[in-house]
Design a protein around this motif. Sequence first.
Motif, PDB file in Angstrom:
ATOM      1  N   VAL A  12     110.086  51.375 -50.877  1.00  0.00           N
ATOM      2  CA  VAL A  12     109.589  50.547 -49.783  1.00  0.00           C
ATOM      3  C   VAL A  12     108.276  51.116 -49.273  1.00  0.00           C
ATOM      4  O   VAL A  12     108.171  52.294 -48.951  1.00  0.00           O
ATOM      5  CB  VAL A  12     110.608  50.507 -48.620  1.00  0.00           C
ATOM      6  CG1 VAL A  12     110.063  49.683 -47.465  1.00  0.00           C
ATOM      7  CG2 VAL A  12     111.935  49.957 -49.110  1.00  0.00           C
ATOM      8  N   GLU A  16     107.854  44.794 -45.098  1.00  0.00           N
ATOM      9  CA  GLU A  16     108.770  44.294 -44.074  1.00  0.00           C
ATOM     10  C   GLU A  16     109.142  42.831 -44.307  1.00  0.00           C
ATOM     11  O   GLU A  16     110.307  42.447 -44.179  1.00  0.00           O
ATOM     12  CB  GLU A  16     108.121  44.442 -42.690  1.00  0.00           C
ATOM     13  CG  GLU A  16     108.921  43.829 -41.557  1.00  0.00           C
ATOM     14  CD  GLU A  16     108.156  43.846 -40.237  1.00  0.00           C
ATOM     15  OE1 GLU A  16     108.643  43.224 -39.285  1.00  0.00           O
ATOM     16  OE2 GLU A  16     107.092  44.485 -40.180  1.00  0.00           O
ATOM     17  N   LEU A  19     111.594  42.824 -47.428  1.00  0.00           N
ATOM     18  CA  LEU A  19     112.598  43.866 -47.610  1.00  0.00           C
ATOM     19  C   LEU A  19     114.034  43.353 -47.524  1.00  0.00           C
ATOM     20  O   LEU A  19     114.889  43.746 -48.321  1.00  0.00           O
ATOM     21  CB  LEU A  19     112.373  44.987 -46.595  1.00  0.00           C
ATOM     22  CG  LEU A  19     113.274  46.206 -46.706  1.00  0.00           C
ATOM     23  CD1 LEU A  19     113.218  46.794 -48.104  1.00  0.00           C
ATOM     24  CD2 LEU A  19     112.862  47.255 -45.668  1.00  0.00           C
ATOM     25  N   ASP A  41     111.511  55.167 -48.259  1.00  0.00           N
ATOM     26  CA  ASP A  41     110.509  54.604 -47.355  1.00  0.00           C
ATOM     27  C   ASP A  41     109.264  55.470 -47.469  1.00  0.00           C
ATOM     28  O   ASP A  41     109.195  56.571 -46.916  1.00  0.00           O
ATOM     29  CB  ASP A  41     111.043  54.589 -45.917  1.00  0.00           C
ATOM     30  CG  ASP A  41     110.088  53.888 -44.964  1.00  0.00           C
ATOM     31  OD1 ASP A  41     109.009  53.479 -45.403  1.00  0.00           O
ATOM     32  OD2 ASP A  41     110.425  53.770 -43.767  1.00  0.00           O
ATOM     33  N   SER A  44     105.968  53.942 -44.627  1.00  0.00           N
ATOM     34  CA  SER A  44     105.595  52.594 -44.188  1.00  0.00           C
ATOM     35  C   SER A  44     105.192  52.618 -42.724  1.00  0.00           C
ATOM     36  O   SER A  44     105.689  53.415 -41.925  1.00  0.00           O
ATOM     37  CB  SER A  44     106.765  51.627 -44.394  1.00  0.00           C
ATOM     38  OG  SER A  44     107.882  52.032 -43.640  1.00  0.00           O
ATOM     39  N   SER A  48     109.697  48.323 -41.426  1.00  0.00           N
ATOM     40  CA  SER A  48     110.627  48.571 -42.528  1.00  0.00           C
ATOM     41  C   SER A  48     111.702  49.593 -42.148  1.00  0.00           C
ATOM     42  O   SER A  48     112.869  49.448 -42.530  1.00  0.00           O
ATOM     43  CB  SER A  48     109.868  49.064 -43.758  1.00  0.00           C
ATOM     44  OG  SER A  48     109.025  48.065 -44.277  1.00  0.00           O
TER      45      SER A  48
END
Length: 292
Positions: A12, A16, A19, A41, A44, A48
């Motif tokens: 990610v 957003e 997701l 992640d 981000s 997110s």
Amino acid sequence: MERPLVSIQCLVYNHEAYLKKCLDGIVMQKTTFNFEVIIRDDASTDNSASIIKDYVQRYPDVIKVILEKENRYSKCDGSLHKIMHEASLGKYVAICEGDDYWIDPLKLQKQIDFLEEHDECTFSCHCYNVYREDNQKLYSAQKEYFRLHPNATYFFFDRRYFFLKDFVAQTLTCVYRKDSLDISVCEKFKYYRDTHLFYFLLNKGIGVCHSFIGGVYRVNPYSIYGSKDCRERIKIGYNVYYEFYSIAKDPILKKVLEHQCYGLIISHQWSALHWDFFGYEGLVKTTFICFK
């Protein structure tokens, strides 16, 4: 929880808007085996993190999260792949990046069942659709083999077919045997891509492509790669395969690099480029000398 048979890697980075669809496609999988979801992640800056937190609360025994303070994806140096590989506990690894999504709840079950019965296969992939963000249209990405053999449900392929005939896989379609990949090879490359993953898996065996449509590949003009202009994409492609062939010395990669260079020369985009843009003043001359 019992040790998972499959580790699903989900990257990610500022996705957003996409997701939830990605994660819903993962957690809807119906399987006879346990799987884990590793969400990374990659620093981000949007919402997110809160979305991920919600899914962790809903699926605490399935989802684990790796939070990064620095974006490693944009570096493309292989460090991201290595960290995800080491965090994966399963016999098999599946991949779905945060802007792509799965649409078949039996996708994993179909692929794992086949791999369990075919030891000669190092990885499995399947057909997929392409969604273009710029015009908001969905396109079929049916593979050439299935157009020629409409009744076939799968076919096997080797490294030569994959790189010179039809690049049949995207990461969202891929399930591979973890022990078929020596992740240390990524450290040899400055420009490590998914191309390298498929190449080294096919060094250890063959691949299989299934006819079912298991997911959607999103062409996103706002992604790290999609946001680059035409000149930057051409430069990236040349750098990737020039380095790849320089290290691997595989005649198949040499052919791919030749095609990259011929594409630069004959492309209608070429006239709009400047030789000095690349920093390779003798690009074509050097290339042809290399290929003699």
